[in-house]
Design a protein around this motif. Structure first.
Motif, PDB file in Angstrom:
ATOM      1  N   VAL A  57       2.582 -46.478  -6.840  1.00 28.22           N
ATOM      2  CA  VAL A  57       2.022 -47.421  -7.813  1.00 28.22           C
ATOM      3  C   VAL A  57       1.947 -48.826  -7.232  1.00 28.22           C
ATOM      4  CG1 VAL A  57       2.312 -48.465 -10.089  1.00 28.22           C
ATOM      5  CG2 VAL A  57       2.835 -46.045  -9.757  1.00 28.22           C
ATOM      6  N   LEU A  58       3.057 -49.303  -6.662  1.00 24.19           N
ATOM      7  CA  LEU A  58       3.135 -50.701  -6.232  1.00 24.19           C
ATOM      8  C   LEU A  58       2.423 -50.972  -4.914  1.00 24.19           C
ATOM      9  CD1 LEU A  58       6.866 -51.444  -7.151  1.00 24.19           C
ATOM     10  CD2 LEU A  58       4.817 -52.050  -8.444  1.00 24.19           C
ATOM     11  N   LEU A  59       2.331 -49.975  -4.042  1.00 22.48           N
ATOM     12  CA  LEU A  59       1.756 -50.204  -2.720  1.00 22.48           C
ATOM     13  C   LEU A  59       0.366 -49.618  -2.546  1.00 22.48           C
ATOM     14  CD1 LEU A  59       4.897 -49.508  -0.488  1.00 22.48           C
ATOM     15  CD2 LEU A  59       4.168 -51.653  -1.533  1.00 22.48           C
ATOM     16  N   ILE A  60      -0.010 -48.630  -3.348  1.00 19.30           N
ATOM     17  CA  ILE A  60      -1.310 -47.983  -3.178  1.00 19.30           C
ATOM     18  C   ILE A  60      -2.241 -48.271  -4.357  1.00 19.30           C
ATOM     19  CG2 ILE A  60      -2.502 -45.766  -2.939  1.00 19.30           C
ATOM     20  CD1 ILE A  60      -0.056 -44.709  -1.486  1.00 19.30           C
ATOM     21  N   LEU A  61      -1.767 -48.031  -5.581  1.00 16.29           N
ATOM     22  CA  LEU A  61      -2.641 -48.188  -6.737  1.00 16.29           C
ATOM     23  C   LEU A  61      -2.779 -49.639  -7.177  1.00 16.29           C
ATOM     24  CD1 LEU A  61      -1.513 -45.103  -8.865  1.00 16.29           C
ATOM     25  CD2 LEU A  61      -3.319 -45.259  -7.140  1.00 16.29           C
ATOM     26  N   LEU A  62      -1.664 -50.385  -7.169  1.00 14.68           N
ATOM     27  CA  LEU A  62      -1.709 -51.768  -7.648  1.00 14.68           C
ATOM     28  C   LEU A  62      -2.689 -52.643  -6.865  1.00 14.68           C
ATOM     29  CD1 LEU A  62      -0.646 -53.984  -9.525  1.00 14.68           C
ATOM     30  CD2 LEU A  62       1.246 -54.346  -7.912  1.00 14.68           C
ATOM     31  N   PRO A  63      -2.703 -52.632  -5.524  1.00 10.01           N
ATOM     32  CA  PRO A  63      -3.681 -53.469  -4.815  1.00 10.01           C
ATOM     33  C   PRO A  63      -5.126 -53.151  -5.189  1.00 10.01           C
ATOM     34  CG  PRO A  63      -1.989 -52.727  -3.296  1.00 10.01           C
ATOM     35  CD  PRO A  63      -1.773 -51.970  -4.575  1.00 10.01           C
ATOM     36  N   ALA A  64      -5.443 -51.858  -5.319  1.00  9.91           N
ATOM     37  CA  ALA A  64      -6.816 -51.492  -5.663  1.00  9.91           C
ATOM     38  C   ALA A  64      -7.192 -51.997  -7.051  1.00  9.91           C
ATOM     39  CB  ALA A  64      -6.984 -49.974  -5.581  1.00  9.91           C
ATOM     40  N   LEU A  65      -6.297 -51.835  -8.027  1.00 14.98           N
ATOM     41  CA  LEU A  65      -6.588 -52.261  -9.400  1.00 14.98           C
ATOM     42  C   LEU A  65      -6.698 -53.787  -9.483  1.00 14.98           C
ATOM     43  CD1 LEU A  65      -4.226 -49.850 -11.347  1.00 14.98           C
ATOM     44  CD2 LEU A  65      -6.700 -49.674 -11.094  1.00 14.98           C
ATOM     45  N   LEU A  66      -5.804 -54.490  -8.791  1.00 13.69           N
ATOM     46  CA  LEU A  66      -5.870 -55.951  -8.797  1.00 13.69           C
ATOM     47  C   LEU A  66      -7.153 -56.457  -8.147  1.00 13.69           C
ATOM     48  CD1 LEU A  66      -2.199 -56.856  -7.791  1.00 13.69           C
ATOM     49  CD2 LEU A  66      -3.221 -57.030 -10.058  1.00 13.69           C
TER      50      LEU A  66
END
Length: 549
Positions: A57-66
């Motif tokens: 979540v914090l390293l893969i999904l969060l950057p893309a969503l942000l």
């Protein structure tokens, strides 16, 4: 990837599709139904032990969503409201963290564990806010989205400090924490600008649409990873990079690459957002089973108290701090931007927490540096999960009614800016038409016919058989794009208007290039308004248009 991983992925994606379809059919809150469906899946024996990996979540999904959210946010509105956004993304997070920590310590948590819980629940969630923030004026939406993008950076720094105290026994210092937040912010902004500069240099040399689309997927990680390695804020690096590229992208990316990226990011973020809600729901049964340091009734009571504190602090903030700022800043320009207490209620109400908070809670180690168990970790995970559920269920569904009660004034400037842009790009095209026709050797009678056609509201829906006219239309599209970017750069229109009209120009270019079937009906869904027709009348009501670089 194991068969088990594929099975989990299929179940989660199928749940997202079915539950979203059901929510839209029943006209109920999508996040709430996704959470409930996830909880039901988590009760099944085969899926009751599926973890939510915090690093994913914090390293893969969060950057893309942000990155996606930052690209579709108005930079002009952020500049205009930078003080309010900064205060909400820093001061409000610190105040919420402190309030939750005091309450948790009074309930029996150690101070380090209490501050870990406070930092976990300090920020609002970008995914949760975006899922419910419909029907709000541009300024309000921008403030909420920008706050939820930036406050993660503050919360993650506070979490790192609290974890050092809880896991390694490092003494806490307000001065050291303030310095760490400042350095993290400055380093994140610098890393984001550097990454944007590198991406711009690459895109100036790459003309292949597929390569540019692939680069768009890689971009958030090119900003996030170096910042994290330098112990700066990867969150702020991604947001800064996205905002910078939203200004440069319209000049660098071809229509084909842009439409490819739009399709990819819209589908990807839809599935990821829904999957996060489902996975959060699936963690609730596991959180209940893993609770051991507190009894279930006591933990539920504390979770309810923490939810009240999180909601109460946010409400108190929005009905006290703005009035203090008013006393200190009486400039006429600031007086014009003031909003009433009634209009401020949607801002105070939109305090939902989401998967980022749960991922942060799950990232708490199970043992300390000395090898002993981390105190109250199970309670932190349980309380975080329950607070997410309470804020989404309690605040999400009533938000449309709150927006109606607030009677927020309409945002006429966006429609006015769009009409201005249509007039200006049409005027620029008509001015450039004789020169372009001569350059392309287009016969005079065809150029005259096109000049008469440019002002028509339906000229985008008629195919031109003549190759001369097609080439002339393509040349004039470049003039329109250049004019549109100039209007944005001069702040006559903002990024939202630019993306809407840019999408229409891209769709027309693909049609003229022979790719009409690839536009997925965009040239019909985004019909051009005429210079005298209110903007937006060509799109179906309620349709959200997002453009990306």
């Amino acid at each position: 990837m194991s068969h088990r991983s594929i099975e989990i992925m299929v179940v989660v994606v199928a749940a997202v599709l079915f539950l979203t379809w059901t929510a839209r059919r029943l006209k109920v809150s999508e996040p709430m139904l996704l959470l409930a469906g996830g909880a039901l899946v988590g009760l099944l024996p085969r899926f009751g032990d599926i973890p939510l990996p915090p690093d994913v979540v914090l390293l893969i999904l969060l950057p893309a969503l942000l990155y996606y959210e930052s690209l579709t946010t108005s930079l002009r509105e952020i500049r205009a409201n930078v003080r309010s956004i900064t205060l909400q993304a820093t001061g409000l997070v610190v105040l919420t963290t402190a309030a939750v920590a005091v309450l948790a310590h009074a309930a029996g948590f150690s101070w380090p564990a209490a501050f870990v819980l406070g930092a976990v629940l300090g920020p609002t969630d970008a995914v949760a806010v975006a899922a419910v923030a419909h029907g709000l004026p541009r300024r309000t939406v921008t403030m909420l989205r920008a706050e939820s993008l930036i406050n993660d950076a503050t919360a993650l720094v506070l979490l790192a400090v609290a974890l050092e105290a809880a896991v390694e026994g490092t003494p806490f210092s307000w001065g050291g924490t303030t310095l760490r937040v400042t350095v993290s912010y400055a380093g994140g902004i610098a890393a984001g600008l550097a990454a944007a500069g590198v991406i711009i240099l690459i895109r100036r040399r790459w003309r292949d649409p597929m390569l540019n689309s692939g680069l768009s997927v890689l971009t958030p990680y090119l900003a996030f990873l170096p910042a994290e390695l330098l112990h700066a804020s990867g969150v702020l690096a991604v947001v800064t990079c996205g905002l910078a590229l939203s200004q440069a992208g319209p000049r660098l990316i071809s229509p084909t690459a842009r439409l490819q990226a739009v399709s990819f990011w819209e589908v990807t973020t839809f599935l990821v957002n829904g999957a996060l809600f489902v996975l959060v729901g699936m963690q609730l049964p596991a959180a209940v089973r893993g609770l051991s340091s507190f009894s279930l009734p006591r933990a539920l009571l504390l979770a309810l108290g923490v939810s009240v504190a999180v909601i109460g602090v946010r409400t108190l903030w929005f009905y006290t701090v703005p009035y203090v700022v008013r006393l200190l800043d009486r400039r006429p320009s600031q007086r014009e931007r003031r909003i009433s207490a009634r209009h401020r209620l949607p801002l105070a109400w939109a305090g939902m927490r989401g998967a980022i908070s749960l991922a942060a809670a799950l990232s708490v180690p199970t043992v300390t540096a000395q090898g002993s168990p981390v105190q109250d970790r199970d309670a932190i995970v349980f309380i975080t999960t329950v607070v997410i559920l309470i804020t989404l269920v309690l605040l999400g569904p009533p938000l449309p009614a709150v927006i109606r009660w607030a009677r927020l004034p309409a945002d006429p400037t966006q429609a006015e800016e769009e009409r201005l842009a249509v007039r200006e790009i049409t005027r620029a095209a008509l001015t450039a038409l004789p020169e372009q026709a001569a350059r392309l050797n287009v016969p005079a009678h065809l150029a005259d016919a096109l000049a008469q056609d440019l002002g028509s509201p339906d000229h985008h829906g008629r195919a031109e058989a003549a190759e001369h006219t097609r080439r002339l239309r393509l040349a004039l599209l470049q003039v329109k794009r250049a004019t549109l970017i100039q209007l944005r750069d001069r702040r006559h229109i903002d990024d939202i208007v630019l993306r809407r009209l840019q999408g229409r120009l891209d769709a027309e270019q693909l049609r003229l290039d022979g790719g009409e079937e690839d536009t997925c009906g965009l040239e019909h869904d985004h019909a051009w308004p005429s210079p005298g027709v209110p903007a937006g009348t060509g799109a179906p009501a309620g349709r959200r248009e997002r453009r990306i670089v």
